[in-house]
Design an enzyme around this catalytic site. Structure first.
Site, short mmCIF file in Angstrom:
data_model
loop_
_atom_site.label_atom_id
_atom_site.label_comp_id
_atom_site.label_asym_id
_atom_site.label_seq_id
_atom_site.Cartn_x
_atom_site.Cartn_y
_atom_site.Cartn_z
N HIS A 1 -2.03 -1.12 11.37
CA HIS A 1 -1.56 -2.52 11.88
C HIS A 1 -0.31 -2.09 12.48
CE1 HIS A 1 -0.71 -6.50 12.39
NE2 HIS A 1 -1.84 -6.73 11.95
N ASP B 1 0.94 -0.81 2.37
CA ASP B 1 0.59 -2.01 2.98
C ASP B 1 -0.44 -2.70 2.49
OD1 ASP B 1 0.24 -4.21 4.44
OD2 ASP B 1 0.19 -3.13 6.56
N GLN C 1 -4.52 -6.57 3.26
CA GLN C 1 -5.56 -6.72 3.10
C GLN C 1 -6.15 -6.63 1.76
OE1 GLN C 1 -7.71 -7.90 5.35
NE2 GLN C 1 -6.23 -7.85 7.13
N LYS D 1 -3.00 -14.66 3.66
CA LYS D 1 -4.32 -13.88 3.47
C LYS D 1 -4.81 -14.08 2.10
CE LYS D 1 -3.41 -10.28 6.85
NZ LYS D 1 -3.81 -10.87 8.02
N CYS E 1 -4.75 -5.93 16.50
CA CYS E 1 -3.24 -5.36 16.37
C CYS E 1 -3.22 -3.96 15.84
CB CYS E 1 -2.48 -6.25 15.27
SG CYS E 1 -2.30 -7.88 15.96
#
Lengths: 403, 144
Positions: free
Chosen positions: A119, A197, A200, A223, A361
């Protein structure tokens, strides 16, 4: 896990859009919020809200307790210590914090290694660091299926110049779940630290930073069924202690004179100014809620949804799934022959169905895939197989309309 | 189907079979419009002589709205003075940005039918940029 019960806890899911029942398939962009999160936040503002860490009065003490309880909650959620939890605005700010602060300890000649499926949030901060400090920015390629190319990853680490790997734990475009333990081991063997990261991944699976062995882990609250404006950086305590502050201001100091300031201990050193107090409390409530349902049940539900989607959607004429990773979460990017993603999204929207379209993104990844945009359906705890069937049926009609 | 009202038959037709794609011979100006949000791109090629837009062609990579808008724009401005072409662009933007509850008295008299086909987009705010992107490029090409 009873989906009807779960859906009943999300007030927005009974809303109508353009006169149609809402079919919300954009949870990877931001998830909807259950009553417990909404209530925890409004309850705090109604009954025990004040600024934290400062007041000696009852309200401030209660608010401080609630805020710090959320920090402890996040720590137990990730398997870290509470001093290792830094609250940020979102994943983007958490990565920027590391790029700015840990990055300032890096020197020209060293490298940061990212991947082709990052991203922008895990790409642009490293470009900025490269331009500021003169490090090299390396990019590990992906395979045509959308998996990280582990051989190439190993080669890029092999000269020992990589000081930090920053890589996604789950792609927001392809749904790919990266082999995090393996990536961590390979990074450490090459003398590099590693940031994952988890924006998600944290939604779909239990994260244990100790088991992963990572050095930095970031995620965002919104999220994970929590509010916007609150994100988390977990980092090993010794790293946080060695790192200079990111932003200066109140709350991050232990003493200030005009000549010099002394930093507060971690994690306060990284939390300048009044933080997102109510949002932190909302995140704590969201984590309680998610763990109460349990990742096992969540994982099983999402795996079933994804399998169902990968069965029914490809039957739509002209439909192609983007990427075929070995392990994937509930995110499916797709294209349809002769229909642009924007046109797909407009007509889906008018039929009550929310999907994301565009480059998500991740422009360099789109370029790598030879695409300019895709449509993306992403699933949450509350998504049903019927909603995926509605998506498939509507896509069929859209295709007929355009062709 | 529901929502299809923003795709006028003319828009659908011209998005499938654009009549003004390509580039012009003896090009005097060119410009590119990019929408970073979706990756849509319009590359305009035009020939303007003595203050008149003599020919316009476009190469468009984008959605049906963007493709048809580029094509219908090329048709609409050909033969007009540069001043009139720019004015047409302003009126087109005005039409799209006017809330759907209001109707402009003049627009039906002023705007060519091909441009009026985009009027239903007023209720699709997130798609306005798709229709105006070619006009942004035109403005740039004509004011270079």
């Amino acid at each position: 896990m009873n989906i009807a019960d779960i859906r009943a806890q999300f007030p927005i899911l009974s809303e109508k859009v353009h006169g149609k029942p809402l079919v919300f398939l954009d949870s990877a962009a931001s998830a909807q919020k259950p009553d417990v999160v909404i209530d925890a936040m409004s309850q705090m503002m109604r009954s025990h809200y004040a600024n934290i860490h400062r007041g000696l009065h009852w309200m401030s003490e209660r608010a401080t307790e609630a805020y710090e309880a959320s920090r402890s909650r996040v720590a137990s959620f990730l398997g870290g210590a509470r001093e290792e939890i830094v609250f940020t605005r979102n994943s983007t700010e958490a990565i920027n914090l590391v790029a700015y602060s840990y990055g300032s300890l890096l020197k020209s000649g060293q490298a940061v290694l990212i991947s082709e499926m990052e991203h922008h949030a895990n790409l642009v901060p490293w470009q900025m660091l490269r331009d500021r400090v003169g490090i090299e920015l390396r990019v590990a390629p992906i395979t045509d299926e959308g998996d990280l190319d582990l051989d190439a990853y190993g080669r890029l680490l092999s000269d020992g110049k990589v000081a930090l790997v920053a890589i996604t734990h789950m792609s927001n475009v392809l749904g790919t779940i990266t082999p995090a333990e393996r990536l961590v081991t390979m990074a450490h063997d090459a003398g590099a630290k590693i940031l994952l990261d988890g924006s998600q991944a944290v939604v779909h699976r239990k994260i244990d930073v100790q088991a992963l062995g990572a050095d930095f882990y970031v995620f965002t609250g919104h999220k994970l069924y929590g509010p916007t404006g609150i994100g988390v950086l977990w980092a090993r305590r010794e790293l946080l202690e060695a790192m200079p502050p990111f932003m200066g201001g109140g709350d991050m100091i232990s003493s200030v004179t005009f000549e010099k300031s002394i930093w507060a201990p971690v994690p306060a050193k990284f939390e300048a100014g009044t933080p997102a107090i109510v949002e932190a409390v909302g995140l704590g409530a969201a984590i309680d809620w998610v763990e109460n349902i349990g990742y096992e049940a969540i994982g099983a539900h999402e795996a079933a949804l994804t399998a169902h989607a990968l069965r029914v959607l490809p039957e739509v004429p002209g439909f192609s799934v983007v990427g075929k990773p070995k392990e994937r979460g509930g995110v499916i990017s797709f294209t349809m022959d002769d229909v642009h993603p924007h046109d797909i999204a407009t007509l889906l929207d008018r039929n009550g169905i929310a999907v994301r379209v565009g480059h998500h993104c991740a422009e360099p990844l789109m370029h790598r895939l030879g695409l300019t945009a895709t449509a993306r359906a992403s699933f949450g705890i509350y998504t049903t197989e019927e909603e995926i069937d509605i998506l498939a049926e509507t896509l069929r009609r859209i295709r007929q309309f355009f062709v | 189907m529901d929502g299809s009202s923003c795709y006028d038959a003319l828009i659908l037709f011209r998005s499938r079979r654009p009549e003004f794609s390509g580039s012009v011979e003896g090009e005097t100006a060119t410009a590119q419009g990019n929408n970073p949000v979706c990756g849509d791109r319009v590359t305009l090629s035009l020939r303007a002589t003595d203050g008149t837009v003599a020919a316009v062609r476009h190469q468009t990579r984008g959605c049906a709205i963007c493709m048809a808008s580029a094509d219908l724009m090329a048709e609409a401005v050909t033969g007009h003075s540069v001043t009139d072409a720019l004015e047409l662009g302003r009126q087109f933007a005005d039409m799209l940005e006017t809330p759907s509850s209001q109707t402009m008295v003049t627009e039906e008299d002023v705007l060519p039918v091909g441009l009026q086909a985009f009027r239903p987009l007023r209720t699709h705010r997130s798609r306005l940029r798709c229709a105006t992107l070619p006009w942004t490029a035109l403005g740039e090409a004509l004011t270079q």
